[in-house]
Design a protein around this motif. Structure first.
Motif, PDB file in Angstrom:
ATOM      1  N   LEU A 300      37.995  39.533  42.766  1.00  0.00           N
ATOM      2  CA  LEU A 300      37.475  40.297  43.900  1.00  0.00           C
ATOM      3  C   LEU A 300      37.346  41.775  43.552  1.00  0.00           C
ATOM      4  CD1 LEU A 300      39.449  38.607  46.809  1.00  0.00           C
ATOM      5  CD2 LEU A 300      37.143  38.110  45.997  1.00  0.00           C
ATOM      6  N   ASN A 301      38.325  42.323  42.874  1.00  0.00           N
ATOM      7  CA  ASN A 301      38.223  43.727  42.476  1.00  0.00           C
ATOM      8  C   ASN A 301      37.150  43.922  41.405  1.00  0.00           C
ATOM      9  OD1 ASN A 301      40.389  45.660  43.732  1.00  0.00           O
ATOM     10  ND2 ASN A 301      41.397  43.667  43.507  1.00  0.00           N
ATOM     11  N   GLU A 302      36.985  42.930  40.516  1.00  0.00           N
ATOM     12  CA  GLU A 302      35.894  43.009  39.547  1.00  0.00           C
ATOM     13  C   GLU A 302      34.545  43.040  40.263  1.00  0.00           C
ATOM     14  OE1 GLU A 302      35.888  40.320  36.195  1.00  0.00           O
ATOM     15  OE2 GLU A 302      38.056  40.062  36.367  1.00  0.00           O
ATOM     16  N   LEU A 303      34.395  42.203  41.270  1.00  0.00           N
ATOM     17  CA  LEU A 303      33.138  42.145  42.020  1.00  0.00           C
ATOM     18  C   LEU A 303      32.849  43.481  42.701  1.00  0.00           C
ATOM     19  CD1 LEU A 303      30.748  40.572  43.327  1.00  0.00           C
ATOM     20  CD2 LEU A 303      32.334  39.967  45.175  1.00  0.00           C
ATOM     21  N   LEU A 304      33.838  44.035  43.385  1.00  0.00           N
ATOM     22  CA  LEU A 304      33.617  45.302  44.089  1.00  0.00           C
ATOM     23  C   LEU A 304      33.338  46.434  43.113  1.00  0.00           C
ATOM     24  CD1 LEU A 304      36.289  45.127  46.928  1.00  0.00           C
ATOM     25  CD2 LEU A 304      33.801  44.936  47.150  1.00  0.00           C
TER      26      LEU A 304
END
Length: 340
Positions: A300-304
């Motif tokens: 999720l942090n990679e996506l954001l």
């Protein structure tokens, strides 16, 4: 002491204006249209008591100031992605009596994230960290808004990597006279990592708008849970929610400012100004880095991080990705990591 505010945007402009209002000597450092507006019309600081104008010395770099004074304090308030260039420029600046800024002057990092202090310590001997709890907005050249009341902000300060000294206590005393609470703590990084967890929502807000609906709030909780898991795996301590609430209480409450609409936090503001860069690499990206170092998945942090950088690079409007679409992308990212 004279305060040189390197990056007189939302945080730097507010701190510089409030210090000047309290009688401190302040120099503002800015670039481009903001620099021109500060020189021509002064700093317009919009706060609950009205709009204040400060006509302060303005510079675009150390060369404009010549030899620095031995009592100067450098306050680094640029976005972290701009820290390296600022440190490279200011470190070699000469100081009265001999030596350079990197050798002799205190450098106070008033920024989100935890990376700038590490970058600074490679060049500067005397580095201080600040956990910045200061809601402020800068989207128009020459204008900064800070809606906090009764205090403008709460700024925990300490030496980096740990400890306290007379310099940080003097800086804190000046801030305490300038509408801030400024606790001096020996473990400022613990407060900064706690703030980092809350800043993981900056990219979410930047790409999909305010985190005020249940879909967005639920996604933020998932993003933050990744961050907490990573910090546990890395053995990094951070201030808990109850401790933070006790320290801040209702000291900084947002009040409406006439003619001012607070559209979003620092990452949202970068997109709104069309800055072309954003701090996601040092917020969500910090969690991604630690996750990779300690074997914790962070989809999720990679996506954001990836989306925020794309928005900045392509100068897309803040909040233009529907939350429902972002949630769909988040679910796909998690499912991909979980595939055998």
């Amino acid at each position: 002491m004279r305060y040189i505010i390197i990056g007189a945007g939302a945080v730097g402009g507010t701190v510089g204006g409030r210090l000047a209002q309290a009688g401190q000597e302040v120099v503002l450092v800015a670039r481009g249209a903001h620099h021109a507006a500060l020189r021509e019309d002064g700093l317009r600081l919009r706060v609950p008591e009205g709009e204040l104008t400060f006509r302060l010395p303005v510079a675009d770099g150390p060369e404009a100031l010549g030899t620095l004074r031995a009592d100067d304090v450098l306050v680094l308030a640029v976005k972290t992605q701009d820290s390296e260039a600022a440190l490279q420029a200011w470190g070699p600046a000469p100081v009265q009596g001999g030596g350079t800024a990197a050798e002799r002057l205190p450098l106070v990092c008033a920024q989100n994230g935890v990376e700038s202090q590490r970058l600074a310590l490679r060049r500067f001997r005397h580095v201080y960290g600040v956990c910045v709890w200061l809601p402020a907005t800068h989207v128009e050249p020459g204008v900064v808004s800070a809606a906090g009341s009764p205090l403008t902000g709460v700024l925990h300060l300490g030496r980096h990597p740990h400890g306290t000294d007379d310099t940080v206590r003097r800086v804190a005393a000046d801030l305490e006279k300038a509408h801030f609470e400024a606790p001096v703590v020996p473990d400022v990084a613990r407060w900064q990592y706690a703030k980092l967890l809350s800043n993981l929502g900056n990219a979410l807000e930047a790409v999909s708008g305010p985190v005020d609906g249940e879909e967005a709030a639920a996604l933020y909780r998932r993003v933050r849970a990744e961050g907490e898991a990573v910090l546990r795996a890395a053995g990094i301590a951070y201030a808990g929610a109850e401790e933070q609430a006790a320290a801040r209480g209702d000291k900084v409450t947002l009040v409406p400012l006439e003619g001012v609409r607070r559209g979003g936090g620092s990452s949202w503001q970068s997109l709104s100004r069309g800055a072309g860069s954003i701090e996601a690499d040092h917020l969500n990206g910090e969690i991604v880095l630690l996750g990779r170092l300690h074997g914790v998945p962070t989809p999720l942090n990679e996506l954001l991080q990836r989306l925020a950088n794309a928005f900045a690079r392509e100068r897309r409007a803040p909040g233009s990705l529907p939350v429902r679409e972002l949630v769909r992308l988040a679910d796909e990212a998690v499912a991909f990591v979980q595939e055998p």
